[in-house]
Design a protein around this motif. Structure first.
Motif, mmCIF file in Angstrom:
data_model
loop_
_atom_site.group_PDB
_atom_site.id
_atom_site.type_symbol
_atom_site.label_atom_id
_atom_site.label_comp_id
_atom_site.label_asym_id
_atom_site.label_seq_id
_atom_site.Cartn_x
_atom_site.Cartn_y
_atom_site.Cartn_z
ATOM 1 N N ARG A 156 -20.101 128.969 52.238
ATOM 2 C CA ARG A 156 -21.122 129.627 52.669
ATOM 3 C C ARG A 156 -20.913 130.800 53.023
ATOM 4 O O ARG A 156 -21.430 131.821 53.199
ATOM 5 N N GLN A 157 -19.490 131.153 53.489
ATOM 6 C CA GLN A 157 -18.992 132.405 54.165
ATOM 7 C C GLN A 157 -18.197 133.212 52.988
ATOM 8 O O GLN A 157 -17.521 134.329 53.099
ATOM 9 N N SER A 158 -18.744 133.123 51.787
ATOM 10 C CA SER A 158 -17.874 133.802 50.764
ATOM 11 C C SER A 158 -17.778 135.279 50.913
ATOM 12 O O SER A 158 -16.933 135.892 50.522
ATOM 13 N N ARG A 159 -19.263 135.610 51.316
ATOM 14 C CA ARG A 159 -19.145 137.514 51.068
ATOM 15 C C ARG A 159 -18.431 137.846 52.409
ATOM 16 O O ARG A 159 -17.790 138.917 52.237
ATOM 17 N N LYS A 160 -18.355 137.180 53.394
ATOM 18 C CA LYS A 160 -17.645 137.612 54.713
ATOM 19 C C LYS A 160 -15.966 137.647 54.261
ATOM 20 O O LYS A 160 -15.427 138.580 54.735
ATOM 21 N N ILE A 161 -15.756 136.623 53.633
ATOM 22 C CA ILE A 161 -14.171 136.285 53.479
ATOM 23 C C ILE A 161 -13.839 137.279 52.223
ATOM 24 O O ILE A 161 -12.629 138.189 52.403
ATOM 25 N N ALA A 162 -14.683 137.421 51.310
ATOM 26 C CA ALA A 162 -14.330 138.430 50.041
ATOM 27 C C ALA A 162 -14.184 140.121 50.685
ATOM 28 O O ALA A 162 -13.218 140.559 50.168
ATOM 29 N N ARG A 163 -15.107 140.418 51.618
ATOM 30 C CA ARG A 163 -15.207 141.575 52.233
ATOM 31 C C ARG A 163 -13.858 141.772 53.036
ATOM 32 O O ARG A 163 -13.135 142.814 52.892
ATOM 33 N N ALA A 164 -13.342 140.785 53.908
ATOM 34 C CA ALA A 164 -12.129 140.960 54.630
ATOM 35 C C ALA A 164 -10.968 140.916 53.711
ATOM 36 O O ALA A 164 -9.947 141.600 53.945
ATOM 37 N N VAL A 166 -10.718 142.186 50.757
ATOM 38 C CA VAL A 166 -10.498 143.392 50.094
ATOM 39 C C VAL A 166 -10.135 144.523 51.152
ATOM 40 O O VAL A 166 -9.135 145.394 50.942
ATOM 41 N N LYS A 167 -10.788 144.468 52.423
ATOM 42 C CA LYS A 167 -10.276 145.432 53.338
ATOM 43 C C LYS A 167 -8.582 145.247 53.971
ATOM 44 O O LYS A 167 -8.224 146.239 53.856
ATOM 45 N N ASP A 168 -8.315 144.016 53.925
ATOM 46 C CA ASP A 168 -6.959 143.841 54.503
ATOM 47 C C ASP A 168 -5.972 144.127 53.474
ATOM 48 O O ASP A 168 -4.977 144.783 53.637
ATOM 49 N N ARG A 169 -6.327 143.900 51.902
ATOM 50 C CA ARG A 169 -5.235 144.425 50.958
ATOM 51 C C ARG A 169 -5.209 145.914 50.802
ATOM 52 O O ARG A 169 -4.179 146.404 50.393
ATOM 53 N N VAL A 170 -6.170 146.740 51.273
ATOM 54 C CA VAL A 170 -6.054 148.095 51.140
ATOM 55 C C VAL A 170 -5.510 148.617 52.358
ATOM 56 O O VAL A 170 -4.577 149.485 52.500
ATOM 57 N N GLU A 171 -5.971 148.191 53.744
ATOM 58 C CA GLU A 171 -5.577 148.777 54.913
ATOM 59 C C GLU A 171 -4.224 148.091 55.390
ATOM 60 O O GLU A 171 -3.489 148.796 56.074
ATOM 61 N N ALA A 182 -4.436 131.955 54.152
ATOM 62 C CA ALA A 182 -5.019 131.036 54.881
ATOM 63 C C ALA A 182 -5.293 131.557 56.332
ATOM 64 O O ALA A 182 -6.198 131.210 56.968
ATOM 65 N N GLY A 183 -4.293 132.413 56.861
ATOM 66 C CA GLY A 183 -4.402 133.071 58.293
ATOM 67 C C GLY A 183 -5.767 133.876 58.262
ATOM 68 O O GLY A 183 -6.496 133.891 59.234
ATOM 69 N N LEU A 184 -5.771 134.537 57.354
ATOM 70 C CA LEU A 184 -7.346 135.386 57.110
ATOM 71 C C LEU A 184 -8.665 134.635 57.381
ATOM 72 O O LEU A 184 -9.431 135.033 58.131
ATOM 73 N N VAL A 185 -8.569 133.518 56.569
ATOM 74 C CA VAL A 185 -9.943 132.726 56.627
ATOM 75 C C VAL A 185 -9.852 132.013 58.082
ATOM 76 O O VAL A 185 -10.949 131.983 58.677
#
Length: 329
Positions: A156-164, A166-171, A182-185
């Motif tokens: 249910r939190q798919s968009r929240k996880i996907a946004r994070a 993409v943000k983490d892999r760039v920043e 797993a830690g991000l989730v």
């Protein structure tokens, strides 16, 4: 000390499967050979020969230690391939067994990248080739990641996880390990309560399904089993989450109906002889099995018997497969 690879691997719902399919005779195909648990059980119950199919090279390496020893010598042939092509490996079969999803053998090896409980490379490839989980996570756009998590993991939190992601892999850095993802989730979702699954369970399930095209393989495998079974032959399928079980249930419902391989959405279609007779409703583990193997808690077994009807293509619309299909190069 024994390694995880050396630990015994318990085939889920083996006893109910053997009981539902009794008497076990003739030629069978184990479409998800793994550590050989179902194959051993089939031979012990009376199967004359089993063709074991697995796309994981490790399964073949492990089998070398025992398949040429009594009581299995001469009774097992191994094929490195996918169960979606099982009718190319054998025909006129008395039975087909499919144990869906990831095996305990793969989960127990950190280097395979299936488990969020052990640190390892973010891989998840059953065949050990093609696009890895890291490839997907680091290259897919936010919308595709969200769709995969929602449709394949029911997260249910798919968009929240996907946004994070993409943000983490760039920043910060590209994703390379299981515990990194797993830690991000875990940071994003509430901490699990006693008895609840790990917060990353649905995310890892969804990515694994996408990377291995598990729903595409499942539909093709069900079609191939129908082609390979002789009249009276039995198809036994063990699934491990509701998405898989729904597809298997719908397949047997469609095949047991007088529409044969047709769709309920085409009522004017010619009536055909059912392709399968349903032998039972879904069967789950009993208390003894759950105590011996907690991983069996979500497992469901469904069994059907082949009729004399012509094998037909599966109506994908009637199966209502989860979307999307992962975009591949």
């Amino acid at each position: 000390m024994a390694s995880d690879v050396d630990k015994p691997h318990i085939p889920v719902l083996l006893n109910p499967l053997l009981r539902e399919c009794a008497p076990i005779t003739g030629r069978w195909l184990d479409g998800t050979f793994g550590a050989g648990g179902y194959t051993k059980g089939l031979i012990a119950e009376g199967a004359d020969h089993v063709t074991g199919v697995d796309r994981d090279p490790l399964a073949h390496q492990m089998a070398e230690a025992w398949i040429n020893e009594p009581p299995y010598a001469g009774k097992i042939d191994l094929v490195l391939g996918t169960f979606s092509r099982l009718d190319e490996y054998a025909s006129d079969l008395d039975g087909v067994v499919l144990d869906l999803g990831v095996s305990s053998m793969q989960l127990d090896q950190a280097e395979r990248g299936f488990s969020f409980m052990k640190d390892g490379p973010l891989d998840m490839r059953m065949s050990q080739d093609g696009m890895s989980a890291a490839d997907f996570i680091n290259t897919a756009d936010e919308a595709e990641i969200a769709d995969v998590l929602f449709h394949y993991g029911e997260e249910r939190q798919s968009r929240k996880i996907a946004r994070a992601i993409v943000k983490d892999r760039v920043e910060k850095a590209p994703f390379t390990t299981t515990l990194q993802l797993a830690g991000l989730v875990e940071r994003l979702l509430p901490r699990k309560k006693p008895g609840q699954s790990h917060p990353a369970t649905r995310t890892f399930q969804a990515i694994r399904i996408a990377v291995n095209d598990e729903f595409g393989e499942l539909i093709k495998g069900l079609e191939a089993a129908e082609r390979a079974l002789r009249p009276g032959g039995q198809l036994a399928v063990v699934s491990f989450h509701s998405l898989e079980d729904r597809v298997v249930k719908r397949f047997f419902q469609e095949r047991a109906s007088t529409g044969g391989g047709g769709s309920r959405y085409a009522p004017e279609q010619e009536v055909k002889t059912p392709g399968f007779e349903q032998l039972s409703k879904a069967i789950g583990p009993d208390e003894d099995e759950l105590e011996a193997n907690p991983r069996a808690r979500s497992a469901r077994l469904r069994v059907g018997r082949r009729t004399t009807a012509e094998a037909l293509p599966v109506d994908r619309a009637a199966m209502r497969l989860p979307k999307p299909v992962l975009r591949r190069e």
